[in-house]
Design a protein around this motif. Structure first.
Motif, PDB file in Angstrom:
ATOM      1  N   PRO A 152       4.396   6.755  17.127  1.00  0.00           N
ATOM      2  CA  PRO A 152       3.687   6.838  15.834  1.00  0.00           C
ATOM      3  C   PRO A 152       2.191   6.564  15.934  1.00  0.00           C
ATOM      4  O   PRO A 152       1.421   7.038  15.100  1.00  0.00           O
ATOM      5  CB  PRO A 152       4.393   5.777  14.983  1.00  0.00           C
ATOM      6  CG  PRO A 152       5.733   5.600  15.607  1.00  0.00           C
ATOM      7  CD  PRO A 152       5.542   5.832  17.066  1.00  0.00           C
ATOM      8  N   CYS A 153       1.777   5.795  16.943  1.00  0.00           N
ATOM      9  CA  CYS A 153       0.363   5.444  17.078  1.00  0.00           C
ATOM     10  C   CYS A 153      -0.370   6.318  18.090  1.00  0.00           C
ATOM     11  O   CYS A 153      -1.550   6.052  18.380  1.00  0.00           O
ATOM     12  CB  CYS A 153       0.225   3.969  17.477  1.00  0.00           C
ATOM     13  SG  CYS A 153       0.922   2.806  16.285  1.00  0.00           S
ATOM     14  N   TRP A 154       0.301   7.335  18.652  1.00  0.00           N
ATOM     15  CA  TRP A 154      -0.328   8.112  19.721  1.00  0.00           C
ATOM     16  C   TRP A 154      -1.560   8.852  19.217  1.00  0.00           C
ATOM     17  O   TRP A 154      -2.598   8.885  19.887  1.00  0.00           O
ATOM     18  CB  TRP A 154       0.673   9.116  20.305  1.00  0.00           C
ATOM     19  CG  TRP A 154       0.114   9.820  21.504  1.00  0.00           C
ATOM     20  CD1 TRP A 154       0.219   9.448  22.805  1.00  0.00           C
ATOM     21  CD2 TRP A 154      -0.682  11.022  21.489  1.00  0.00           C
ATOM     22  NE1 TRP A 154      -0.459  10.335  23.619  1.00  0.00           N
ATOM     23  CE2 TRP A 154      -1.030  11.304  22.840  1.00  0.00           C
ATOM     24  CE3 TRP A 154      -1.146  11.858  20.486  1.00  0.00           C
ATOM     25  CZ2 TRP A 154      -1.801  12.406  23.186  1.00  0.00           C
ATOM     26  CZ3 TRP A 154      -1.926  12.951  20.838  1.00  0.00           C
ATOM     27  CH2 TRP A 154      -2.242  13.219  22.176  1.00  0.00           C
ATOM     28  N   ARG A 155      -1.471   9.474  18.057  1.00  0.00           N
ATOM     29  CA  ARG A 155      -2.611  10.260  17.566  1.00  0.00           C
ATOM     30  C   ARG A 155      -3.843   9.396  17.396  1.00  0.00           C
ATOM     31  O   ARG A 155      -4.951   9.779  17.797  1.00  0.00           O
ATOM     32  CB  ARG A 155      -2.257  10.924  16.229  1.00  0.00           C
ATOM     33  CG  ARG A 155      -3.390  11.807  15.687  1.00  0.00           C
ATOM     34  CD  ARG A 155      -3.155  12.191  14.247  1.00  0.00           C
ATOM     35  NE  ARG A 155      -3.179  11.045  13.363  1.00  0.00           N
ATOM     36  CZ  ARG A 155      -4.297  10.512  12.864  1.00  0.00           C
ATOM     37  NH1 ARG A 155      -5.482  11.008  13.179  1.00  0.00           N
ATOM     38  NH2 ARG A 155      -4.235   9.477  12.043  1.00  0.00           N
ATOM     39  N   LEU A 156      -3.686   8.223  16.794  1.00  0.00           N
ATOM     40  CA  LEU A 156      -4.841   7.378  16.536  1.00  0.00           C
ATOM     41  C   LEU A 156      -5.422   6.822  17.830  1.00  0.00           C
ATOM     42  O   LEU A 156      -6.639   6.637  17.942  1.00  0.00           O
ATOM     43  CB  LEU A 156      -4.451   6.240  15.588  1.00  0.00           C
ATOM     44  CG  LEU A 156      -5.583   5.580  14.810  1.00  0.00           C
ATOM     45  CD1 LEU A 156      -6.392   6.619  14.069  1.00  0.00           C
ATOM     46  CD2 LEU A 156      -5.037   4.555  13.846  1.00  0.00           C
TER      47      LEU A 156
END
Length: 949
Positions: free
Chosen positions: A264-268
């Protein structure tokens, strides 16, 4: 007639076969979509019964006569019943009353497509790997006699009725259509379908022109097709478009899962290659710079029921009329409302108070910013549900996250939620955060005093600064503490990316003002994703080169700084930084007046009022009888009595004023512990008189400063890209009125300055505007000693200070840009190799559809690489550029390619390299006239591409 009957029978038979082929779960889902009761068996009244009962007129017979029900025999009626099977789906008698509301139908439609999402995605990926958007729709040529359904196919330039074949492997009608490039407008009964290329053209056009709505697009297609627009056409297109975006999102999710990027935090953590893609050997751990701000243009009206009144005529509370839609914002751009509410604080004003070591004071900036005032933060229009968005962006313009502002102004909880989201996603790789916010001075205090500060920052070092432009409206003391120009590791960053972003995103407001909550989220997320990938990333090298050239221009002013420092008696950089500290200490001494001086000024003013009242009262005490009756002289007695009453009333008021002023004087004398009362001309009287004049001067200066700061903000607003002509004209008219107020305040200031014991020179209009940009109003104020003789208060001293810090920040900017440019080079190489490797891996693993999607993603990513290299190589040839224009080694190993695969890629690149050289040499040898420069450029491009591979 016979042909129509035949077609009808074939359609009924195909529908019956389709329903028999459905499983129990699929049949239940279809019945739920149609909202049919479980015991529904269709109409019981047959056509022949209606004819016999006289309820309807019999059709014309084959001989041209009307059928007489009484003379008709059983065989004829059986033939009629067989030809006109009114128990089928086309009979009006079959339709039962629909008790569903529109909000229920929306939910059922969403649920029905959600059940089929997996099959729809498989079908879309199958079509995408074998078809092209350039080709018009043509039905498949299936062997045998496949099941065919009649579908109205809507394309860009045509709309036709097709008999679309359905393959046996398709579980649903919708997936069978999607496999052929058609997206249906209904989950079960597919009567209308829109081609994928029409939906894709609209999607891309809308992302490039956010103002374009579905209604305008549908009417455009109607004009092209030559048909009149219908209201239901927009609904049909909207349903198909939602399904198309849903399938695209599911396809992107599968691609992320195949690449191992489903965290879930990969993009950011990977939102900006220049900010987050760290390399080995970097000598300094640069902080992560980002900015945030709120925008109230993206409002959305709250849908409520109609007004109702009770028996007494009082209006009843209006309930929400929002549709029952369980869909949420796609992707991870929006932070949920539940998370935002968890960061709400009970009293923001108390949390924002600035506390020094020995005193409590309020920041003077709070009076200049509307979003720092309680009356603005708690006010929200009752007609809106979402009153705007709160956005965060990195220093290069990549969107980090959104927060909905719900029925409120710009509250602290939105910034808290955004900061916590960034801290959680970034991980331990980012050790320091620097946030640019137009009220950063206030927000930093709130963060440091928040009870959950450890959860908020995760033990990181944190700074909050005010934007370079917005900081000009803050007082000078705030600037010396929070302006980016005076902070290390910030470079020349101005933290004004949000304003540029909002000037573009405001185009979405027109089509989201009346939309549903989901479609508003969908619009912002799809646009932000497109902006990150195809606008911000496409212009990333342009942003870097622009910042680099600006820093070189600033560094070119070093000789000017050296000349100024020589004129200032050999001042050094340490001296200039010491001047800033001295200025900060001086301004800190102005924040609060000494209590003794305040009491003396109040006592002086009370004495002035008392002596004036006493003088007026003494003049009335000599006239004991008041006005004489003048009746003997012929004056009206009634008029004389009225005048006497007015005189006595006025005398009583004068005496009361004298007594009240005397009470105030005695109270202040007790506070000051005075034995003798001051008299005009005494030494204490003169000193207090000087202090009062200084106060009047200060008040006039504060008024002038506030008006000029407002004027500066309005001038900036007039130049914002996207500001309409009417709004600019409205601001210009307001500016004319504001200029009159500024001129009046300027005249009052000059009058107060002339009344001082040591008169100050008057200010001219041009000087006032210059002060607005330099924010030097505080230098005109007083303290216990006159600072006008200090070197840092002189024009040359201030110019040297300003230039010194600009050059210092420019050197930091160059160092940071050298790191960011190499990060971009490394990222382009690693990302391309990583995606190419996984595309081949998936293809070899018998997943051609998924491999094709990864390859499309790779092509989207690499389409800007050549342009990035061209811009950066052009920058490298300029004087003063010290950037290393070659890749490095990333700290993160998630994009590493296995050694065997990398060796194979190298061999392929070498082979391509050799072939390109051979072809180039043969072309040069066989040509009579050779453009050597063009050949050299081509060879350079080929070599660079081969080296990158």
């Amino acid at each position: 007639m016979a042909q129509m009957v035949l077609e009808q029978q074939q359609a009924l038979a195909a529908e019956q076969e389709r329903r028999e082929a459905l499983t129990a779960e699929e049949l239940a889902a279809e019945q739920a979509w149609r909202d049919e009761p479980d015991d529904y068996v269709g109409p019981t009244t047959t056509y022949e019964q209606e004819v016999l009962d006289g309820a309807r007129t019999a059709d014309i017979s084959h001989v041209g006569k009307a059928i007489d029900p009484e003379a008709a025999d059983d065989e004829l009626l059986e033939d009629l019943a067989e030809e006109h099977d009114y128990n089928a789906a086309f009979s009006k008698k079959q339709r039962h009353t629909d008790y569903r509301r529109r909000r229920d139908r929306t939910r059922r439609l969403v649920d029905a497509f959600q059940v089929q999402l997996g099959a729809l995605t498989d079908a879309y990926m199958d079509w995408s790997s074998s078809a092209s958007l350039a080709a018009s729709y043509m039905p498949l040529e299936e062997e045998g006699d496949p099941t065919r359904i009649k579908v109205v196919v809507v394309d860009l330039f045509a709309c036709d009725l097709w008999h679309v074949p359905l393959r046996a492997e398709d579980k649903f009608v919708a997936s069978g259509l999607v496999r052929q490039g058609l997206f249906p407008c209904s989950a079960a009964v597919a009567g209308v379908a829109i081609t994928t290329r029409a939906l894709e053209y609209f999607r891309v056009a809308q992302l490039r022109c956010p103002r374009l709505g579905i209604q305008a697009w549908v009417r455009t297609m109607c004009d092209v097709h030559g048909v009149p627009p219908r209201p239901y056409l927009g609904v049909q297109f909207s349903v198909a478009f939602d399904v198309y975006l849903l399938v695209r999102e599911e396809t992107a999710r599968r691609v992320r899962a195949a690449l191992g990027r489903n965290d879930p935090c990969w993009r950011l953590r990977n939102v900006c290659p220049c900010c987050t893609y760290k390399l080995e050997g970097e000598t300094k751990d640069w902080p992560f710079l980002f900015t945030c701000d709120g925008n109230d243009s993206a409002k959305r009206f709250a849908r409520k029921t109609r007004e109702q009144w009770d028996d007494e005529g009082n209006p009843l509370p209006r309930e929400s009329a929002e549709r029952d839609d369980s869909r949420r914002a796609p992707g991870d751009y929006f932070i949920s409302r539940e998370v935002v509410e968890s960061w709400a604080v009970a009293d923001e004003e108390e949390l924002a108070k600035v506390r020094d070591e020995d005193e409590e004071r309020e920041s003077g900036c709070s009076e200049k910013w509307q979003n720092m005032k309680e009356s603005h933060t708690v006010r929200a229009a009752a007609v809106y549900d979402e009153t705007g968005i709160f956005a965060g962006l990195c220093r290069h313009g990549f969107v980090l996250a959104f927060v909905d502002m719900v029925k409120s102004g710009e509250l602290a909880k939105y910034a808290f939620a955004l900061l916590a989201h960034v801290c959680k996603a970034m991980g331990p790789e980012i050790g320091k955060l620097i946030l640019g916010y137009d009220i950063g001075c206030r927000f930093y205090t709130m963060v440091m005093r928040h009870p959950r500060v450890s959860d908020l920052l995760n033990d990181r070092e944190f700074q909050a600064l005010v934007g370079a432009f917005h900081g000009t409206a803050h007082d000078r003391l705030c600037q010396t503490r929070n302006l980016p120009k005076y902070k290390d590791d910030v470079g020349l960053e101005g933290f004004e990316e949000c304003e540029t972003f909002f000037s573009e995103s405001n185009a979405l407001a027109a089509r989201t003002r009346y939309s549903t909550a989901f479609h508003r989220w969908q619009a912002f997320v799809t646009w932000a994703e497109h902006k990150n990938r195809f606008q911000t990333y496409a212009q990333l090298s342009h942003t870097l080169t622009t910042k680099y050239r600006h820093a070189l221009v600033v560094l070119a002013e070093a000789p000017v700084l050296a000349r100024l420092m020589s004129e200032l008696e050999g001042a050094t950089p340490a001296t200039l930084e010491g001047w800033l500290k001295a200025e900060r200490e001086y301004l800190s001494s102005l924040k609060k007046e000494p209590e003794e001086e305040t009491l003396q000024m109040e006592y002086y003013q009370a004495l002035v009022n008392f002596y004036d009242a006493k003088e007026a009262a003494d003049g009335l005490r000599g006239n004991v009888t008041g006005l004489q009756f003048l009746g003997e002289s012929g004056v009206d007695r009634a008029g004389a009595e009225s005048a006497t009453r007015r005189f006595e009333t006025n005398r009583r008021h004068v005496y009361e004023r004298e007594n009240k002023c005397l009470e105030t004087v005695r109270y202040l004398e007790a506070r000051l512990e005075l034995v003798e009362r001051w008299q005009p001309g005494d030494e204490n009287w003169v000193q207090a008189q000087v202090l009062v004049r200084k106060r009047r001067y200060q008040l006039a200066l504060d008024k002038l400063e506030s008006l000029v700061a407002a004027r500066l903000l309005e001038l900036w607003k007039m130049n914002i890209p996207g500001t309409g002509y009417k709004l600019r004209k409205h601001i210009a008219k307001a500016m004319q009125a504001r200029s009159k107020a500024v001129r009046t305040a300027l005249a009052n200031y000059n009058a107060a300055a002339a009344a001082l014991e040591s008169p100050r020179p008057p200010l001219e209009w041009e000087a006032v505007v210059e002060y607005a940009f330099l924010a030097e109003f505080d230098l005109l104020r007083f303290s216990c000693h006159d600072v006008r003789s200090e070197p840092w208060a002189q024009g040359s001293g201030r110019a040297a200070m300003d230039l010194h810090f600009k050059i210092k920040r420019a050197k930091e900017e160059i160092q940071r840009l050298n790191v960011e440019i190499r990060r971009l080079y490394t990222y382009m190489r690693d990302e391309d190799a990583f995606l190419a490797h996984h595309a081949r891996r998936l293809h070899d693993g018998h997943q051609p559809q998924l491999a094709h999607q990864v390859e499309l993603y790779r092509q989207q990513h690499t389409r800007f690489s050549d342009e990035h290299r061209r811009r950066l190589e052009k920058l490298g040839k300029e004087a003063g550029c010290t950037a290393v224009l070659k890749p490095g080694t990333a700290v993160s190993k998630e994009r590493d390619v296995p050694t065997a695969a990398r060796k194979e890629e190298t061999e392929m690149a070498d082979a391509a390299h050799a072939e390109a050289l051979r072809m180039a040499e043969s072309e040069v040898e066989g040509a009579e006239d050779v453009d050597v420069e063009a050949v050299a450029d081509s060879l350079e491009l080929v070599l660079r591409m081969a080296d990158d591979a």
